[in-house]
Design a protein around this motif. Structure first.
Motif, short mmCIF file in Angstrom:
data_model
loop_
_atom_site.label_atom_id
_atom_site.label_comp_id
_atom_site.label_asym_id
_atom_site.label_seq_id
_atom_site.Cartn_x
_atom_site.Cartn_y
_atom_site.Cartn_z
N SER A 92 0.89 -1.19 0.17
CA SER A 92 -0.05 -0.25 -0.02
C SER A 92 0.87 1.13 0.02
N SER A 93 2.24 1.16 0.42
CA SER A 93 2.97 2.38 0.46
C SER A 93 4.46 1.86 0.09
N THR A 94 5.09 2.11 -0.95
CA THR A 94 6.39 1.63 -1.34
C THR A 94 7.36 2.27 -0.45
N SER A 95 8.53 1.42 -0.16
CA SER A 95 9.60 1.96 0.45
C SER A 95 10.86 1.16 -0.20
N MET A 96 11.97 1.90 -0.29
CA MET A 96 13.26 1.48 -0.88
C MET A 96 14.37 1.63 0.01
N LYS A 97 15.56 0.92 -0.18
CA LYS A 97 16.75 1.13 0.63
C LYS A 97 17.94 0.64 -0.35
N VAL A 98 18.94 1.37 -0.38
CA VAL A 98 20.13 1.32 -1.18
C VAL A 98 21.16 1.01 -0.14
N ASP A 99 22.25 0.66 -0.94
CA ASP A 99 23.52 0.16 -0.54
C ASP A 99 24.63 0.30 -1.46
#
Length: 167
Positions: A60-67
């Protein structure tokens, strides 16, 4: 056709294009890792992007994480997932990290960094912007362009990358 990076010689501007996303799942986690990258230019030094991992949590809510990591030993990580704008019809997305922190907001820093294998520390004066797109059947690849500004120094890392979805 797979995503492609095009760079113009001696012009550190990279363009990425690829087929549109199709049949993207409505929920779940997509994990991507580096497949190919443009050269990175910072402080009159040419570097390579050696790692770029992206996690996308759909729902319902998109989230992202980068490394990610560069050939000069700089490693940058994100402590927590960040809300991201994702157009599920086109696959286009946009993430801005630490922007509110540095604009006088009271948010804690979301980025950490280290050099040469040192212990990661908060990068309170860093700002990271990532724009990109998910590409192909069920988002099998992603294309990203990024800009990392490290404080008030001239340390700005710009580049582009193609990422493959992990099984």
């Amino acid at each position: 056709r797979n995503p492609t990076i095009h760079t113009v010689a001696n012009d550190y501007l990279a363009t990425i294009w690829g087929p549109p996303v199709s049949n993207l799942p409505a929920t779940g986690t997509l994990n991507y890792s580096l497949a190919a990258a443009s050269a990175v230019h910072t402080n009159n030094v040419d570097l390579q992007l050696t790692k770029f991992d992206l996690q996308v949590v759909l729902g319902s809510s998109t989230s992202m994480k980068v490394d990610f990591q560069f050939s000069d030993g700089l490693k940058v990580g994100q402590k927590e997932f960040e809300y991201a704008l994702l157009d599920t019809a086109t696959g286009g997305f946009n993430i801005n990290i630490n922007e509110n922190h540095n604009a006088g907001g009271n948010m804690a820093s979301q980025l950490t960094y280290s050099r040469g294998g040192g212990t990661p520390v908060d990068c309170t004066d860093c700002v990271l912007g990532v724009v990109g797109f998910l590409s192909g059947e069920q988002g099998k690849q992603a294309g990203v362009a990024y800009r990392l500004q490290i404080g008030q120094t001239p340390d700005t890392y710009n580049g582009a990358a193609i990422l493959n979805k992990e099984p």
